[in-house]
Design an enzyme around this catalytic site. Structure first.
Site, PDB file in Angstrom:
ATOM      1  N   SER A  16      30.876  35.726  53.794  1.00  0.00           N
ATOM      2  CA  SER A  16      29.787  36.646  53.414  1.00  0.00           C
ATOM      3  C   SER A  16      29.619  38.295  53.807  1.00  0.00           C
ATOM      4  O   SER A  16      29.875  38.915  52.469  1.00  0.00           O
ATOM      5  CB  SER A  16      28.665  35.926  54.087  1.00  0.00           C
ATOM      6  OG  SER A  16      28.345  34.260  53.265  1.00  0.00           O
ATOM      7  N   ARG A  37      42.722  33.711  53.170  1.00  0.00           N
ATOM      8  CA  ARG A  37      43.263  32.420  53.568  1.00  0.00           C
ATOM      9  C   ARG A  37      43.537  31.496  52.148  1.00  0.00           C
ATOM     10  O   ARG A  37      43.857  31.171  51.761  1.00  0.00           O
ATOM     11  CB  ARG A  37      42.348  31.926  54.333  1.00  0.00           C
ATOM     12  CG  ARG A  37      43.204  30.642  55.100  1.00  0.00           C
ATOM     13  CD  ARG A  37      42.884  29.632  56.554  1.00  0.00           C
ATOM     14  NE  ARG A  37      43.365  30.570  57.770  1.00  0.00           N
ATOM     15  CZ  ARG A  37      43.811  30.981  58.452  1.00  0.00           C
ATOM     16  NH1 ARG A  37      44.896  29.916  57.671  1.00  0.00           N
ATOM     17  NH2 ARG A  37      44.689  31.965  59.489  1.00  0.00           N
ATOM     18  N   LYS A 112      31.401  40.286  65.851  1.00  0.00           N
ATOM     19  CA  LYS A 112      29.822  39.646  66.750  1.00  0.00           C
ATOM     20  C   LYS A 112      30.509  39.146  67.581  1.00  0.00           C
ATOM     21  O   LYS A 112      29.557  38.106  67.161  1.00  0.00           O
ATOM     22  CB  LYS A 112      28.547  40.023  65.523  1.00  0.00           C
ATOM     23  CG  LYS A 112      28.483  41.147  64.509  1.00  0.00           C
ATOM     24  CD  LYS A 112      27.263  41.412  63.775  1.00  0.00           C
ATOM     25  CE  LYS A 112      27.061  42.885  63.194  1.00  0.00           C
ATOM     26  NZ  LYS A 112      26.068  42.594  62.476  1.00  0.00           N
ATOM     27  N   GLY A 142      24.886  46.061  63.346  1.00  0.00           N
ATOM     28  CA  GLY A 142      24.052  46.538  62.447  1.00  0.00           C
ATOM     29  C   GLY A 142      22.784  46.675  62.731  1.00  0.00           C
ATOM     30  O   GLY A 142      23.483  48.295  63.487  1.00  0.00           O
ATOM     31  N   LYS A 197      23.303  38.719  71.159  1.00  0.00           N
ATOM     32  CA  LYS A 197      21.563  39.037  69.828  1.00  0.00           C
ATOM     33  C   LYS A 197      22.118  37.181  69.351  1.00  0.00           C
ATOM     34  O   LYS A 197      20.745  36.797  68.669  1.00  0.00           O
ATOM     35  CB  LYS A 197      21.905  40.024  69.091  1.00  0.00           C
ATOM     36  CG  LYS A 197      22.857  40.166  68.187  1.00  0.00           C
ATOM     37  CD  LYS A 197      23.182  39.537  67.106  1.00  0.00           C
ATOM     38  CE  LYS A 197      24.319  40.894  66.271  1.00  0.00           C
ATOM     39  NZ  LYS A 197      24.028  39.612  64.281  1.00  0.00           N
ATOM     40  N   SER A 261      19.471  34.512  59.005  1.00  0.00           N
ATOM     41  CA  SER A 261      20.582  34.267  60.316  1.00  0.00           C
ATOM     42  C   SER A 261      20.848  32.889  60.809  1.00  0.00           C
ATOM     43  O   SER A 261      19.842  32.128  60.671  1.00  0.00           O
ATOM     44  CB  SER A 261      18.991  34.901  61.452  1.00  0.00           C
ATOM     45  OG  SER A 261      19.789  34.916  62.590  1.00  0.00           O
ATOM     46  N   ARG A 262      22.015  32.413  60.335  1.00  0.00           N
ATOM     47  CA  ARG A 262      22.504  31.500  61.456  1.00  0.00           C
ATOM     48  C   ARG A 262      22.491  31.117  62.202  1.00  0.00           C
ATOM     49  O   ARG A 262      22.407  29.812  62.459  1.00  0.00           O
ATOM     50  CB  ARG A 262      24.227  31.315  60.272  1.00  0.00           C
ATOM     51  CG  ARG A 262      25.630  32.251  60.879  1.00  0.00           C
ATOM     52  CD  ARG A 262      26.236  32.363  60.467  1.00  0.00           C
ATOM     53  NE  ARG A 262      26.529  32.702  58.956  1.00  0.00           N
ATOM     54  CZ  ARG A 262      27.063  33.505  58.009  1.00  0.00           C
ATOM     55  NH1 ARG A 262      28.862  33.156  58.560  1.00  0.00           N
ATOM     56  NH2 ARG A 262      27.122  34.356  57.280  1.00  0.00           N
ATOM     57  N   ASN A 263      21.884  32.362  62.831  1.00  0.00           N
ATOM     58  CA  ASN A 263      22.232  31.637  64.272  1.00  0.00           C
ATOM     59  C   ASN A 263      20.970  31.019  64.943  1.00  0.00           C
ATOM     60  O   ASN A 263      20.436  30.180  64.961  1.00  0.00           O
ATOM     61  CB  ASN A 263      22.697  32.372  65.471  1.00  0.00           C
ATOM     62  CG  ASN A 263      24.010  32.501  65.208  1.00  0.00           C
ATOM     63  OD1 ASN A 263      24.706  32.099  66.044  1.00  0.00           O
ATOM     64  ND2 ASN A 263      24.560  33.738  65.353  1.00  0.00           N
ATOM     65  N   GLU A 288      27.620  31.308  65.588  1.00  0.00           N
ATOM     66  CA  GLU A 288      28.729  32.489  66.820  1.00  0.00           C
ATOM     67  C   GLU A 288      28.469  32.306  67.647  1.00  0.00           C
ATOM     68  O   GLU A 288      28.901  32.554  68.929  1.00  0.00           O
ATOM     69  CB  GLU A 288      28.640  34.237  65.950  1.00  0.00           C
ATOM     70  CG  GLU A 288      29.288  34.968  64.872  1.00  0.00           C
ATOM     71  CD  GLU A 288      31.020  34.432  65.400  1.00  0.00           C
ATOM     72  OE1 GLU A 288      31.890  33.785  66.490  1.00  0.00           O
ATOM     73  OE2 GLU A 288      31.969  35.099  64.805  1.00  0.00           O
TER      74      GLU A 288
END
Length: 335
Positions: A16, A37, A112, A142, A197, A261-263, A288
């Site tokens: 993304s 890849r 990040k 960001g 973060k 936010s995937r986190n 991450e």
């Protein structure tokens, strides 16, 4: 080389954030060399002008964006290289390259994250493993989510570099109608803050998933800024920083609160009772913060700095500490 206005820039990665950066770069003059890849995704982009797996609504101008499956070819004629793969895959992605392939080029980390096996920032890895001096590197921070770039919503980037001319040149190249990019000097602090973060976003997600409300999250994020400040002070005590600016506080807030936010999403699953493995499978993308918390926990050990939020996340994810117990203990330490 610091004048990048019309020079080709290579982007390494097919996710993304890589797709969003390709979109931003293609808004201006100068070719974009995009290495992926996934050869099936590459073929699809060539034929359809869209990344089939990430930000598929974004139209890729294939007249300006040249696609490569060979990394050496992608970077050979580029003046700068943006690394935009998850931190856990940085070593594997860059494995075909040697120091000579990157000599004289500007290397820009958009990762990040921390290279897990080495507990290194990406800039440190590029310097130690591929011989790229810190003076030829920059960091993209960001607050900016790829999904909002795809929608062309007004967004902001911070470009940090040890060399002011590089920060300025990269900021100019990454500015467009919906992106304001600002140069900054604190590349190490901003890179570490961007890593931390994600850990805080995991903590926010865990808290929300376990039933804690907005009042608690406000206190959690306030304490998180103090935790980040204490860690950065311990890592580089001679640097004076204003952590209320967007590169630090803004990046933390968007990651801690945003639906994109995937986190936070990953943490929310953990808070609701998912195992780490099941949450990773359902998320389908890399969070991450999962890798970062292990590295930050490792790096903080000799620093004698109190980091209760980091300890909570590490305890839950790596020591299988029950969420209820870990959150109750954390709640007693916040103020």
């Amino acid at each position: 080389m610091t004048h990048l206005h019309n020079a080709p820039i290579a982007v390494v990665g097919g996710g993304s954030w890589a797709t969003a950066l390709v979109k931003i770069l293609s808004e201006q003059a100068g070719a974009v060399h995009w290495w992926l890849r996934d050869t099936e995704a590459l073929t699809h982009i060539q034929q359809q002008g869209r990344n089939p797996s990430y930000l598929s609504a974004v139209t890729i101008d294939t007249h300006k964006v040249l696609l490569f499956s060979d990394l050496k070819q992608a970077v050979s004629q580029a003046a700068a290289v943006i690394v935009a793969v998850p931190a856990a895959f940085v070593e594997a992605a860059l494995a075909p390259l040697v120091a000579e392939d990157l000599a004289g080029k500007v290397l820009i980390s958009a990762v990040k994250g921390v290279v897990p096996a080495r507990h290194q920032l990406v800039t440190s890895y590029l310097q130690s493993a591929l011989g790229v001096p810190f003076a030829q590197q920059a960091v993209i921070a960001g607050p900016c989510h790829a999904e909002e770039v795809a929608l062309e919503k007004q967004s902001y980037l911070t470009i940090a570099a040890a060399t002011p001319a590089i920060a300025e040149a990269v900021a100019q190249r990454l500015s467009c109608a919906y992106i304001k990019a600002t140069p900054h000097h604190d590349w190490e602090g901003i890179e570490y803050a961007a890593v931390m973060k994600n850990i805080i976003a995991l903590a926010c997600g865990i808290a929300h998933g376990h039933g804690y409300g907005d009042n608690f999250q406000a206190v959690l994020v306030s304490n998180a800024m103090q935790e980040i400040a204490a860690f950065l002070q311990a890592i580089s005590p001679t640097e004076t920083r204003n952590l209320s600016t967007s590169a630090y506080l803004g990046d933390l807030l968007v990651t801690a609160y945003s639906q994109f936010s995937r986190n936070r999403t990953f943490g929310n699953m953990i808070g609701r009772g998912y195992t780490v493995q099941s949450a990773q499978v359902e998320l389908g993308m890399i969070a991450e913060g999962y890798y970062a918390v292990q590295s930050i926990q490792h790096l903080r050990q000799p620093l004698d700095v109190m980091m209760p939020i980091t300890e909570m996340v590490y305890g839950v994810l790596y020591e299988r500490r029950p969420v209820k117990e870990a959150m109750q203990h954390l709640a007693q330490q916040l103020y």
